[in-house]
Scaffold this active site. Structure first.
Site, PDB file in Angstrom:
ATOM      1  N   GLU A 186     -10.842  13.226  62.601  1.00  0.00           N
ATOM      2  CA  GLU A 186     -12.258  13.132  62.973  1.00  0.00           C
ATOM      3  C   GLU A 186     -12.552  11.802  63.649  1.00  0.00           C
ATOM      4  O   GLU A 186     -11.910  10.796  63.341  1.00  0.00           O
ATOM      5  CB  GLU A 186     -13.140  13.170  61.718  1.00  0.00           C
ATOM      6  CG  GLU A 186     -12.936  14.365  60.845  1.00  0.00           C
ATOM      7  CD  GLU A 186     -13.653  14.225  59.508  1.00  0.00           C
ATOM      8  OE1 GLU A 186     -13.610  15.179  58.728  1.00  0.00           O
ATOM      9  OE2 GLU A 186     -14.232  13.157  59.222  1.00  0.00           O
ATOM     10  N   CYS A 206     -16.205   5.284  65.385  1.00  0.00           N
ATOM     11  CA  CYS A 206     -15.438   5.239  64.138  1.00  0.00           C
ATOM     12  C   CYS A 206     -14.236   6.155  64.353  1.00  0.00           C
ATOM     13  O   CYS A 206     -14.410   7.344  64.628  1.00  0.00           O
ATOM     14  CB  CYS A 206     -16.330   5.742  63.013  1.00  0.00           C
ATOM     15  SG  CYS A 206     -15.495   5.862  61.436  1.00  0.00           S
ATOM     16  N   CYS A 255      -4.784  10.806  54.314  1.00  0.00           N
ATOM     17  CA  CYS A 255      -4.507   9.457  53.820  1.00  0.00           C
ATOM     18  C   CYS A 255      -3.750   9.588  52.503  1.00  0.00           C
ATOM     19  O   CYS A 255      -4.067  10.468  51.701  1.00  0.00           O
ATOM     20  CB  CYS A 255      -5.801   8.683  53.597  1.00  0.00           C
ATOM     21  SG  CYS A 255      -5.516   6.983  53.017  1.00  0.00           S
ATOM     22  N   CYS A 268      -7.769   7.399  46.895  1.00  0.00           N
ATOM     23  CA  CYS A 268      -9.012   6.912  46.265  1.00  0.00           C
ATOM     24  C   CYS A 268      -9.834   8.136  45.832  1.00  0.00           C
ATOM     25  O   CYS A 268     -10.115   9.017  46.656  1.00  0.00           O
ATOM     26  CB  CYS A 268      -9.803   6.046  47.236  1.00  0.00           C
ATOM     27  SG  CYS A 268      -8.808   4.685  47.926  1.00  0.00           S
ATOM     28  N   CYS A 315     -13.056   9.610  47.731  1.00  0.00           N
ATOM     29  CA  CYS A 315     -12.966   9.787  49.186  1.00  0.00           C
ATOM     30  C   CYS A 315     -12.370  11.146  49.519  1.00  0.00           C
ATOM     31  O   CYS A 315     -11.304  11.508  49.002  1.00  0.00           O
ATOM     32  CB  CYS A 315     -12.102   8.663  49.755  1.00  0.00           C
ATOM     33  SG  CYS A 315     -11.609   8.907  51.463  1.00  0.00           S
ATOM     34  N   CYS A 359     -16.519  10.678  54.613  1.00  0.00           N
ATOM     35  CA  CYS A 359     -15.273  10.452  55.333  1.00  0.00           C
ATOM     36  C   CYS A 359     -14.247  11.547  55.026  1.00  0.00           C
ATOM     37  O   CYS A 359     -13.862  11.724  53.878  1.00  0.00           O
ATOM     38  CB  CYS A 359     -14.748   9.079  54.908  1.00  0.00           C
ATOM     39  SG  CYS A 359     -13.036   8.765  55.279  1.00  0.00           S
TER      40      CYS A 359
END
Ligand code: SAH
Ligand code: SF4
Length: 395
Positions: free
Chosen positions: A130, A143, A150, A154, A157, A381
């Site tokens: 994205e 951004c 990822c 976390c 997220c 995100c």
């Protein structure tokens, strides 16, 4: 800052069916997404010397690569028909070899009267990523994603929940910006023709876990045309979860990009939970590396702190954070948590967030509350890409 609630517009983008065999594979091309080992090489992966070498490998004089780069970075075009200074006989081959289409826009969501645009991209191997373009009165910030997914895990997220698919190539990172720059230049974003002025590596992925590609993308984005896009290094922010050796390495690069550190807790006990990589590099080590970066660059480090209700927003944690930062070149960015679907966590109560902010300010710490633009098109995100994975309930 409250998010303006406006109707969300979904712009359907015709998906281009992709058939590709992995590079270096003897397998025949298959219909549908196939995991490519790496995306194909692109002009934006190469520095000027390597581009010239690539042109020469095609039997062309090296300066053809500069001409191509002037079209790509200066005029934002990858269409050979527009490259009239190149002999017609070589345009197609140069463009096909050095400007492959790496990303296809699958969905585009806009809000804030078109001033915020989020694009869901599909890479050649079917990976999703994205980018978001945000137009403000005085600047346009993009951004960008540095990885598909990822691996840092976390728990608050959406990208972290999905895990890592793969690193993006430098050109896949640069392409996100070039496409945004092209939309702006063509006047597709309300407010008239414009330029991308700022870049934040705050999309999907941990930029410092994809160090080589991110560094090369930063150089391509900030070197002057035709070497790159010519955006000021000072207008680029690299946000990291706190990979200490990579922060130290970045410190040696003699760049003037801004560093943002996603801290989210001043104490190791809580940070171990919110940012699992803290089990490897503790708060004190992360901040020590951050201060090294600030000393080398003279730039304030941005400390990112997602405000999570009754988890990390207590007054004593504000005081503890102030104690860690006092006297250092730092600025705190408080981010109201954007809850991910099914999460047990939610954003701090606004009064509690104000108190947290006030306690930092009272200790002389520079602190702002992050603009949460685009929350309604974002979820958070990585949520759009997460929702688009095969088998996901929504898309
Ligand atoms: N991996 C890097 C950069 C991408 S995340 C990093 O973690 O810094 C960009 C920022 O968004 C980070 O500060 C991250 O902690 C924050 N973030 C992630 N999910 C969020 C959520 N649900 N709500 C608010 N901020 C979030
Ligand atoms: Fe990765 Fe950053 Fe999300 Fe953590 S917050 S999982 S490091 S993208």
């Amino acid at each position: 800052m409250p998010v303006t609630t406006v109707p969300v517009t979904t712009v359907p983008v015709t998906p281009v069916p992709v058939t590709i065999a992995p590079r270096g594979s003897s397998r025949p091309a298959l219909a549908g997404p196939v995991r490519a080992a790496r995306p194909p090489r692109h002009l934006a992966d190469l520095d000027p010397a390597d581009r010239r070498a690539a042109a020469e490998q095609l039997g062309q004089p090296g300066f053809r690569a500069d001409q191509l780069a002037r079209h790509y970075f200066g005029r934002l075009t990858d269409d050979p028909a527009q490259m009239t200074d190149l002999p017609a006989s070589v345009r197609e081959e140069l463009a096909a070899t050095l400007l492959p289409r790496l990303l296809t826009a699958e969905r585009e969501l806009t809000c804030d009267r078109g001033m915020t645009r989020k694009t869901l991209w599909r890479a050649l191997d079917g990976s999703y990523l994205e980018s978001v373009l945000m137009r403000y009165p005085d600047r346009v910030t993009m951004c960008v994603s540095s990885q598909a997914g990822c691996g840092m895990g976390c728990p608050f997220c959406a990208t972290g929940q999905a895990g890592l698919t793969r690193n993006l190539s430098a050109a896949e990172i640069v392409t996100q910006v070039i496409c945004g720059a092209r939309s702006l230049a063509q006047g597709d974003v309300p407010g008239g023709p414009g330029r991308v002025s700022n870049i934040v590596f705050m999309g999907m992925g941990e930029p410092l876990a994809n160090y080589g590609s991110v560094l090369s993308a930063i150089r391509r984005l900030t070197d002057p045309v035709p070497a790159g896009l010519g955006i000021s290094q000072r207008s680029v922010t690299v946000s990291t979860v706190g990979l200490v050796p990579a922060i130290r390495r970045l410190t040696q690069e003699q760049l003037s990009v801004r560093l943002a550190v996603s801290l989210h807790a001043p104490d190791d006990g809580l940070r171990d939970e919110l940012v699992p990589v803290n089990r490897r590099w503790k708060v004190a080590e992360v901040l020590d590396a951050a201060w090294g970066y600030a000393a080398a660059t003279g730039r304030r480090v941005s400390i990112e702190y997602a405000m999570i209700r009754e988890v990390n927003d207590q007054a004593w944690r504000a005081d503890a954070l102030a104690g860690l930062l006092a006297g250092h070149l730092a600025h705190v960015n408080l981010i109201p948590l954007n809850p991910t679907p099914g999460s047990r966590w939610t954003a701090s109560d606004p009064g509690v967030a104000r108190e947290f902010q006030a306690r930092l300010a009272a200790r002389g710490i520079a602190v702002t509350v992050r603009d949460t633009r685009g929350t309604e098109i974002d979820g958070a995100c990585g949520q759009l890409a997460a929702a688009s994975r095969p088998g996901a309930a929504t898309g």
